[in-house]
Design an enzyme around this catalytic site. Structure first.
Site, PDB file in Angstrom:
ATOM      1  N   LYS A 197     -75.100 -90.046 -80.796  1.00  0.00           N
ATOM      2  CA  LYS A 197     -75.311 -90.215 -79.356  1.00  0.00           C
ATOM      3  C   LYS A 197     -76.656 -90.879 -79.078  1.00  0.00           C
ATOM      4  CE  LYS A 197     -77.067 -87.588 -76.141  1.00  0.00           C
ATOM      5  NZ  LYS A 197     -77.728 -88.623 -75.337  1.00  0.00           N
ATOM      6  N   SER A 250     -87.845 -85.045 -78.005  1.00  0.00           N
ATOM      7  CA  SER A 250     -88.971 -84.202 -77.585  1.00  0.00           C
ATOM      8  C   SER A 250     -88.996 -82.877 -78.346  1.00  0.00           C
ATOM      9  CB  SER A 250     -88.867 -83.925 -76.088  1.00  0.00           C
ATOM     10  OG  SER A 250     -87.678 -83.233 -75.811  1.00  0.00           O
ATOM     11  N   GLY A 254     -86.040 -80.214 -79.231  1.00  0.00           N
ATOM     12  CA  GLY A 254     -85.975 -79.832 -80.649  1.00  0.00           C
ATOM     13  C   GLY A 254     -85.936 -78.317 -80.809  1.00  0.00           C
ATOM     14  N   GLU A 271     -87.045 -84.651 -85.818  1.00  0.00           N
ATOM     15  CA  GLU A 271     -88.248 -85.489 -85.739  1.00  0.00           C
ATOM     16  C   GLU A 271     -88.728 -85.399 -84.303  1.00  0.00           C
ATOM     17  OE1 GLU A 271     -89.668 -87.142 -88.151  1.00  0.00           O
ATOM     18  OE2 GLU A 271     -88.109 -87.073 -89.687  1.00  0.00           O
ATOM     19  N   CYS A 305     -93.655 -91.827 -81.246  1.00  0.00           N
ATOM     20  CA  CYS A 305     -94.008 -90.441 -81.568  1.00  0.00           C
ATOM     21  C   CYS A 305     -95.245 -90.393 -82.450  1.00  0.00           C
ATOM     22  CB  CYS A 305     -92.838 -89.729 -82.219  1.00  0.00           C
ATOM     23  SG  CYS A 305     -92.046 -90.686 -83.499  1.00  0.00           S
ATOM     24  N   GLU A 402     -98.532 -84.368 -75.501  1.00  0.00           N
ATOM     25  CA  GLU A 402     -97.996 -85.705 -75.736  1.00  0.00           C
ATOM     26  C   GLU A 402     -97.728 -86.394 -74.389  1.00  0.00           C
ATOM     27  OE1 GLU A 402     -93.926 -86.173 -77.312  1.00  0.00           O
ATOM     28  OE2 GLU A 402     -94.782 -87.541 -78.780  1.00  0.00           O
TER      29      GLU A 402
HETATM   30  P1  NAI Z   1     -85.301 -85.747 -74.898  1.00  0.00           P
HETATM   31  O1  NAI Z   1     -85.747 -84.982 -76.076  1.00  0.00           O
HETATM   32  O2  NAI Z   1     -84.720 -85.018 -73.736  1.00  0.00           O
HETATM   33  O3  NAI Z   1     -84.211 -86.840 -75.341  1.00  0.00           O
HETATM   34  C1  NAI Z   1     -83.911 -87.216 -76.654  1.00  0.00           C
HETATM   35  C2  NAI Z   1     -82.402 -87.190 -76.892  1.00  0.00           C
HETATM   36  O4  NAI Z   1     -81.933 -85.849 -76.836  1.00  0.00           O
HETATM   37  C3  NAI Z   1     -81.578 -87.950 -75.852  1.00  0.00           C
HETATM   38  O5  NAI Z   1     -80.492 -88.587 -76.501  1.00  0.00           O
HETATM   39  C4  NAI Z   1     -81.076 -86.838 -74.954  1.00  0.00           C
HETATM   40  O6  NAI Z   1     -79.893 -87.158 -74.271  1.00  0.00           O
HETATM   41  C5  NAI Z   1     -80.836 -85.725 -75.941  1.00  0.00           C
HETATM   42  N1  NAI Z   1     -80.841 -84.372 -75.392  1.00  0.00           N
HETATM   43  C6  NAI Z   1     -81.457 -83.910 -74.276  1.00  0.00           C
HETATM   44  N2  NAI Z   1     -81.247 -82.594 -74.121  1.00  0.00           N
HETATM   45  C7  NAI Z   1     -80.475 -82.190 -75.163  1.00  0.00           C
HETATM   46  C8  NAI Z   1     -79.937 -80.937 -75.575  1.00  0.00           C
HETATM   47  N3  NAI Z   1     -80.148 -79.820 -74.902  1.00  0.00           N
HETATM   48  N4  NAI Z   1     -79.200 -80.891 -76.712  1.00  0.00           N
HETATM   49  C9  NAI Z   1     -78.994 -82.001 -77.434  1.00  0.00           C
HETATM   50  N5  NAI Z   1     -79.476 -83.208 -77.092  1.00  0.00           N
HETATM   51  C10 NAI Z   1     -80.218 -83.319 -75.973  1.00  0.00           C
HETATM   52  O7  NAI Z   1     -86.519 -86.622 -74.416  1.00  0.00           O
HETATM   53  P2  NAI Z   1     -86.791 -87.201 -72.930  1.00  0.00           P
HETATM   54  O8  NAI Z   1     -86.549 -86.141 -71.902  1.00  0.00           O
HETATM   55  O9  NAI Z   1     -86.066 -88.460 -72.792  1.00  0.00           O
HETATM   56  O10 NAI Z   1     -88.365 -87.471 -72.986  1.00  0.00           O
HETATM   57  C11 NAI Z   1     -89.274 -86.449 -72.652  1.00  0.00           C
HETATM   58  C12 NAI Z   1     -90.503 -86.507 -73.531  1.00  0.00           C
HETATM   59  O11 NAI Z   1     -90.147 -86.275 -74.882  1.00  0.00           O
HETATM   60  C13 NAI Z   1     -91.221 -87.832 -73.546  1.00  0.00           C
HETATM   61  O12 NAI Z   1     -92.087 -87.948 -72.476  1.00  0.00           O
HETATM   62  C14 NAI Z   1     -91.930 -87.786 -74.859  1.00  0.00           C
HETATM   63  O13 NAI Z   1     -93.145 -87.077 -74.743  1.00  0.00           O
HETATM   64  C15 NAI Z   1     -90.997 -86.994 -75.738  1.00  0.00           C
HETATM   65  N6  NAI Z   1     -90.167 -87.872 -76.601  1.00  0.00           N
HETATM   66  C16 NAI Z   1     -90.468 -87.931 -77.925  1.00  0.00           C
HETATM   67  C17 NAI Z   1     -89.744 -88.759 -78.747  1.00  0.00           C
HETATM   68  C18 NAI Z   1     -90.061 -88.881 -80.188  1.00  0.00           C
HETATM   69  O14 NAI Z   1     -89.617 -89.811 -80.831  1.00  0.00           O
HETATM   70  N7  NAI Z   1     -90.785 -87.958 -80.758  1.00  0.00           N
HETATM   71  C19 NAI Z   1     -88.660 -89.597 -78.241  1.00  0.00           C
HETATM   72  C20 NAI Z   1     -88.371 -89.418 -76.838  1.00  0.00           C
HETATM   73  C21 NAI Z   1     -89.129 -88.591 -76.070  1.00  0.00           C
END
Ligand code: NAI
Ligand code: MG
Length: 492
Positions: A197, A250, A254, A271, A305, A402
């Site tokens: 996804k 995030s 995680g 990650e 990240c 972050e």
């Molecule tokens: P997120 O962690 O919500 O999104 C990442 C992925 O997880 C997306 O595909 C999302 O649809 C999915 N997701 C969301 N909730 C889920 C759940 N309960 N179960 C399974 N999958 C789920 O990140 P978001 O809200 O887009 O960004 C928020 C913050 O997270 C950013 O401001 C940043 O600080 C951090 N972030 C860190 C990343 C990294 O590579 N370490 C990447 C993206 C965001």
């Protein structure tokens, strides 16, 4: 005199010149008005018939609508993946599996330009980066792991590696295609089938990859790609017939995932976030270091990240580093992601821009000294000027949390020990950087930094052969390299 004019005068720039626009053509990028879900080798309408828009964050225009995957769709995809695993993929000689992965890699290279343009349109990153970093690295990951497919017993001598079965993979919006490649390539090479996804703001390159996989004639069901938001992700995480979850995103999500997997038999890798320290000693090649710091935090709008979001400068070179940093920042071009001169494209979403603005306010309210560049930014779209916070202290929220944007928090130190202690004072531990002329100092510092990846006299360099992953709240497990095969295998 404005800061910019002052910097230009000091640098001997006689006029306030700008580059002529040099936009990459988008005419060859084929984006359909609507995309269905890719399940069992076909594009099929979502069970509930719902779709959502993905926009271009640099102009807020709709690019396409994509299917809203539900639990029912996830179940269908998992069943397709299980059947493909049982009947085809696990029975196929490993060398044949490898050929499919090589084919994906080659086709991706052939269409590199289209993928780069769509990546920049859907996610906002500068074309220079999607063209020179994201797409070539994505292809490199498929090439690298294709090579392992029929050599797994050499990777783990004396063991009999076998696939786990069906992998569920959830990826973020900062490197949409590259993260898809990071996840798919090792899973396929080790003989697993996949339900993946992409993030809701950047689904298009994953869907183009689904088209490419269809053309590569990968057996139906081996790769399934479903679009949707968090609920779709949760349905993947909680599906009982999935054997492994790989997540990048995030720390907050995680933790939710780790909790829901606690009582299951599923393997997982996470990650997560980071708050990397870039440490400059006074014996470092300062100009090179400044370039590395710029690359470390402003690359990809700071949506990285492992971004070097905390800078530690040895007191004795502080004035010089800050002056050179500001001068270099003044030359950065923020704007149209498709323009080849653009250094910093659009922030990925309105929500992320609001989060960055909130942190800019928190930083100023907490008493750090805020400085941002004077460049123009387009009126429409989500843009943010590169920003420094000087005189930060360890307790500031902009130092601890972050931000995921082009914001750098600067602090000073006197001794090696102080630098190490300050750098390690974070809940994260994904990456770090050290800048010094002395090899012995590099070894001393890098051996004590609690972070998974540490660069010395460079920053943000990636290669499919090297493992990647975090300490502490930055995650669990390793991806990339030989280590990246392990989470997808049983070793008997
Ligand atoms: P997120 O962690 O919500 O999104 C990442 C992925 O997880 C997306 O595909 C999302 O649809 C999915 N997701 C969301 N909730 C889920 C759940 N309960 N179960 C399974 N999958 C789920 O990140 P978001 O809200 O887009 O960004 C928020 C913050 O997270 C950013 O401001 C940043 O600080 C951090 N972030 C860190 C990343 C990294 O590579 N370490 C990447 C993206 C965001
Ligand atoms: Mg988008």
């Amino acid at each position: 005199m404005t800061v910019k004019a002052e910097a230009r005068a000091r640098l001997n720039f006689s006029t306030d010149w700008t580059y002529a626009p040099a936009p990459e053509s988008a005419s060859h990028a084929q984006i359909k008005p609507r995309y269905d879900l890719f399940i069992n080798g076909k594009f099929v309408a979502p069970a509930k018939g719902e779709y959502f828009d993905t926009i271009n964050p640099s102009n807020e225009k709709k690019l396409a609508e994509v299917g809203q995957g539900t639990g029912e769709d996830v179940d269908k995809a998992v069943r397709a993946a299980r059947s493909a695993y049982d009947k085809v993929w696990s029975k196929m000689p490993a060398k044949e599996r490898g050929k499919y992965i090589y084919r994906i890699a080659r086709m991706l290279q052939e269409r590199a330009r289209e993928f780069a343009v769509i990546e920049s349109m859907d996610g906002g990153k500068a074309i220079r980066e999607s063209r020179d970093v994201d797409v070539p690295l994505a292809a490199a990951h498929f090439f690298y792991y294709a090579g392992w497919a029929d050599k797994l017993e050499y990777a783990f001598p004396g063991k009999q590696p076998t696939a786990l079965g069906v992998a569920g993979q959830i990826i973020p919006w900062n490197f949409p295609l590259l993260m898809a490649a990071w996840k798919l390539a090792p899973a396929l090479a080790t003989g697993n089938t996949v339900v993946l996804k992409p993030a809701e703001t950047t689904p298009l390159t994953a869907l183009k990859l689904a088209e490419l996989i269809q053309e590569a004639e990968l057996p139906p069901g081996v790769v399934n790609i479903l679009t949707g938001a968090g609920e779709t992700g949760a349905a993947i995480v909680n599906h009982p017939d999935i054997d492994k979850i790989a997540f990048t995103g995030s720390t907050e999500v995680g933790k939710i995932i780790q909790k829901s997997l606690a009582s299951s038999r599923k393997k997982f890798t996470l990650e997560l976030g980071g708050k990397a320290a870039n440490i400059i000693f006074d014996d470092a090649p300062i100009d090179q270091a400044v370039e590395g710091i710029i690359n470390g935090i402003f690359f990809n709008q700071g949506h990285v990240c492992c971004a070097g979001s905390r800078l530690f400068v040895q007191e004795s070179c502080y004035d010089e580093v800050v002056r050179k940093l500001k001068d270099r920042m003044e030359t950065l071009i923020v704007g149209d992601p498709l323009d080849k001169n653009t250094d910093i494209g659009a922030i990925n979403s309105k929500m992320q821009l609001e989060k960055i603005h909130e942190y800019l306010k928190i930083g100023a309210d907490d008493g750090a000294e805020q400085w941002c560049t004077s460049c123009n930014v387009p009126e429409k779209g989500y843009f943010c000027r590169p920003t420094l916070f000087l005189n930060c202290s360890q307790s500031h929220r902009i130092v601890q949390e972050e931000i995921f944007g082009p914001v750098l928090a600067v602090q000073t130190f006197r001794t090696v020990e102080e630098a190490i202690e300050k750098a390690n004072n974070t809940p994260y531990g994904l990456s770090g950087g050290v800048w010094t002329d002395k090899g012995s100092k590099i070894f001393k510092v890098t051996s004590k930094l609690r972070a998974g990846v540490i660069w010395a006299n460079t920053y943000n360099k990636f290669d499919p052969t090297s493992p990647f992953g975090g300490y502490k709240e930055s995650g669990v497990g390793r991806e990339g390299g030989l280590h990246g095969l392990l989470p997808y295998l049983n070793l008997n």
